[in-house]
Motif scaffolding. Structure first.
Motif, PDB file in Angstrom:
ATOM      1  N   SER A   2       0.810  -1.211   0.000  1.00  0.00           N
ATOM      2  CA  SER A   2       0.000   0.000   0.000  1.00  0.00           C
ATOM      3  C   SER A   2       0.846   1.265   0.000  1.00  0.00           C
ATOM      4  CB  SER A   2      -0.952  -0.004   1.190  1.00  0.00           C
ATOM      5  OG  SER A   2      -0.226  -0.019   2.390  1.00  0.00           O
ATOM      6  N   GLN A   3       2.050   1.194   0.493  1.00  0.00           N
ATOM      7  CA  GLN A   3       2.919   2.358   0.532  1.00  0.00           C
ATOM      8  C   GLN A   3       4.221   2.021  -0.182  1.00  0.00           C
ATOM      9  OE1 GLN A   3       3.418   3.631   4.559  1.00  0.00           O
ATOM     10  NE2 GLN A   3       1.251   3.653   4.968  1.00  0.00           N
ATOM     11  N   ARG A   4       4.835   3.012  -0.785  1.00  0.00           N
ATOM     12  CA  ARG A   4       6.089   2.778  -1.508  1.00  0.00           C
ATOM     13  C   ARG A   4       7.278   2.856  -0.563  1.00  0.00           C
ATOM     14  NH1 ARG A   4       6.622   1.925  -6.523  1.00  0.00           N
ATOM     15  NH2 ARG A   4       8.610   2.974  -6.575  1.00  0.00           N
ATOM     16  N   LEU A   5       8.228   1.993  -0.820  1.00  0.00           N
ATOM     17  CA  LEU A   5       9.462   2.002  -0.051  1.00  0.00           C
ATOM     18  C   LEU A   5      10.418   3.031  -0.635  1.00  0.00           C
ATOM     19  CD1 LEU A   5      10.017  -1.838   0.201  1.00  0.00           C
ATOM     20  CD2 LEU A   5       9.356  -0.329   2.058  1.00  0.00           C
ATOM     21  N   ASN A   6      11.159   3.690   0.244  1.00  0.00           N
ATOM     22  CA  ASN A   6      12.180   4.599  -0.256  1.00  0.00           C
ATOM     23  C   ASN A   6      13.442   3.775  -0.580  1.00  0.00           C
ATOM     24  OD1 ASN A   6      13.935   4.427   2.071  1.00  0.00           O
ATOM     25  ND2 ASN A   6      12.592   5.868   3.139  1.00  0.00           N
ATOM     26  N   PRO A   7      14.423   4.346  -1.267  1.00  0.00           N
ATOM     27  CA  PRO A   7      15.623   3.588  -1.652  1.00  0.00           C
ATOM     28  C   PRO A   7      16.376   2.980  -0.471  1.00  0.00           C
ATOM     29  CG  PRO A   7      15.488   5.594  -2.941  1.00  0.00           C
ATOM     30  CD  PRO A   7      14.402   5.679  -1.896  1.00  0.00           C
ATOM     31  N   THR A   8      16.415   3.670   0.663  1.00  0.00           N
ATOM     32  CA  THR A   8      17.098   3.136   1.843  1.00  0.00           C
ATOM     33  C   THR A   8      16.387   1.896   2.358  1.00  0.00           C
ATOM     34  OG1 THR A   8      17.883   5.336   2.437  1.00  0.00           O
ATOM     35  CG2 THR A   8      17.861   3.674   4.193  1.00  0.00           C
ATOM     36  N   GLN A  76       6.358  -4.033   7.399  1.00  0.00           N
ATOM     37  CA  GLN A  76       7.073  -3.851   8.657  1.00  0.00           C
ATOM     38  C   GLN A  76       7.673  -2.451   8.774  1.00  0.00           C
ATOM     39  OE1 GLN A  76       6.758  -6.232  11.010  1.00  0.00           O
ATOM     40  NE2 GLN A  76       5.467  -7.115   9.418  1.00  0.00           N
ATOM     41  N   PHE A  77       7.954  -1.823   7.632  1.00  0.00           N
ATOM     42  CA  PHE A  77       8.505  -0.469   7.657  1.00  0.00           C
ATOM     43  C   PHE A  77       7.455   0.565   8.040  1.00  0.00           C
ATOM     44  CE2 PHE A  77      11.816  -2.373   4.966  1.00  0.00           C
ATOM     45  CZ  PHE A  77      12.933  -1.853   5.583  1.00  0.00           C
ATOM     46  N   PHE A  78       6.187   0.190   7.942  1.00  0.00           N
ATOM     47  CA  PHE A  78       5.128   1.159   8.159  1.00  0.00           C
ATOM     48  C   PHE A  78       4.325   0.898   9.425  1.00  0.00           C
ATOM     49  CE2 PHE A  78       5.857   0.762   3.543  1.00  0.00           C
ATOM     50  CZ  PHE A  78       6.420   2.008   3.340  1.00  0.00           C
ATOM     51  N   ARG A  79       4.894   0.154  10.338  1.00  0.00           N
ATOM     52  CA  ARG A  79       4.222  -0.073  11.609  1.00  0.00           C
ATOM     53  C   ARG A  79       5.252  -0.029  12.728  1.00  0.00           C
ATOM     54  NH1 ARG A  79       4.601  -4.527  14.621  1.00  0.00           N
ATOM     55  NH2 ARG A  79       5.547  -6.366  13.749  1.00  0.00           N
ATOM     56  N   GLU A  80       4.801   0.358  13.873  1.00  0.00           N
ATOM     57  CA  GLU A  80       5.655   0.389  15.055  1.00  0.00           C
ATOM     58  C   GLU A  80       5.712  -1.013  15.665  1.00  0.00           C
ATOM     59  OE1 GLU A  80       7.203   3.091  16.871  1.00  0.00           O
ATOM     60  OE2 GLU A  80       6.957   4.129  14.963  1.00  0.00           O
ATOM     61  N   PRO A  81       6.889  -1.460  16.077  1.00  0.00           N
ATOM     62  CA  PRO A  81       6.946  -2.745  16.767  1.00  0.00           C
ATOM     63  C   PRO A  81       6.252  -2.647  18.125  1.00  0.00           C
ATOM     64  CG  PRO A  81       9.119  -1.712  16.668  1.00  0.00           C
ATOM     65  CD  PRO A  81       8.176  -0.833  15.919  1.00  0.00           C
ATOM     66  N   THR A  82       5.702  -3.749  18.564  1.00  0.00           N
ATOM     67  CA  THR A  82       5.045  -3.775  19.864  1.00  0.00           C
ATOM     68  C   THR A  82       6.109  -3.804  20.960  1.00  0.00           C
ATOM     69  OG1 THR A  82       4.990  -6.183  20.018  1.00  0.00           O
ATOM     70  CG2 THR A  82       3.121  -5.102  18.894  1.00  0.00           C
ATOM     71  N   PRO A  83       5.748  -3.432  22.182  1.00  0.00           N
ATOM     72  CA  PRO A  83       6.708  -3.533  23.285  1.00  0.00           C
ATOM     73  C   PRO A  83       7.249  -4.966  23.441  1.00  0.00           C
ATOM     74  CG  PRO A  83       4.875  -2.155  23.941  1.00  0.00           C
ATOM     75  CD  PRO A  83       4.518  -2.740  22.597  1.00  0.00           C
ATOM     76  N   ALA A  84       6.406  -5.969  23.245  1.00  0.00           N
ATOM     77  CA  ALA A  84       6.855  -7.364  23.359  1.00  0.00           C
ATOM     78  C   ALA A  84       7.884  -7.694  22.275  1.00  0.00           C
ATOM     79  CB  ALA A  84       5.667  -8.313  23.279  1.00  0.00           C
ATOM     80  N   GLU A  85       7.685  -7.169  21.062  1.00  0.00           N
ATOM     81  CA  GLU A  85       8.640  -7.405  19.979  1.00  0.00           C
ATOM     82  C   GLU A  85       9.977  -6.718  20.279  1.00  0.00           C
ATOM     83  OE1 GLU A  85       5.714  -7.875  16.115  1.00  0.00           O
ATOM     84  OE2 GLU A  85       6.175  -5.861  16.836  1.00  0.00           O
TER      85      GLU A  85
END
Length: 151
Positions: A2-8, A76-85
């Protein structure tokens, strides 16, 4: 995606994929996927690995090519990891459960992934993250790096 990745981000995924693709075949097979899970300290059985492969292998080829890997991992680049993760990730590095990641611990874990990493490489990584200059990475510093935030 749904979202584009940047080159990095795309480069990070390519680097990650190349580590997982240990035989440089251009795809990740079930055996490599299981090895990755085990190196991350994730105990998985054959059924679980096969199910994970089924979810990632969108064309049904029996392996995951880079395009499929990007499609699955990009979110995974567009979500915050959970505290457990975050806790689990820190614990993967903090082998002695001291609350800090030492040079030796970082070297051990990074060697599992990259193989040819040197102590000099590890020292540079620690210097880049170690804001309190105690030559080790505490949980707060680790989380700041993972979340790409200032400490």
């Amino acid at each position: 995606m749904s979202q584009r990745l940047n080159p990095t981000q795309l480069k990070e995924l390519k680097d990650c994929f190349s580590v997982f693709d240990s035989d440089d075949s251009g795809s990740i097979c079930v055996k490599e996927l299981k090895k990755v899970c085990e190196s991350l300290g994730i105990k998985v059985g054959d059924r679980q690995v096969n199910e994970l492969m089924r979810l990632m292998d969108r064309d049904g080829s029996g392996s995951v090519d880079f395009k499929e890997f990007v499609n699955v991992m990009a979110e995974q680049f567009f979500r915050e990891p959970t505290p457990a993760e975050l806790e689990a990730a820190f614990d993967t590095f903090d082998q002695d459960k001291s609350g800090y990641i030492s040079e030796e611990e970082l070297l051990m874990v990074m060697t599992r992934f990259k193989g040819n990493i040197t102590i000099s490489d590890v020292q540079k990584m620690i210097q880049a993250v170690d804001k309190d200059r105690d030559n080790r990475i505490n949980k707060k510093e680790f989380i700041a790096v993972v979340l790409n935030q200032k400490y």
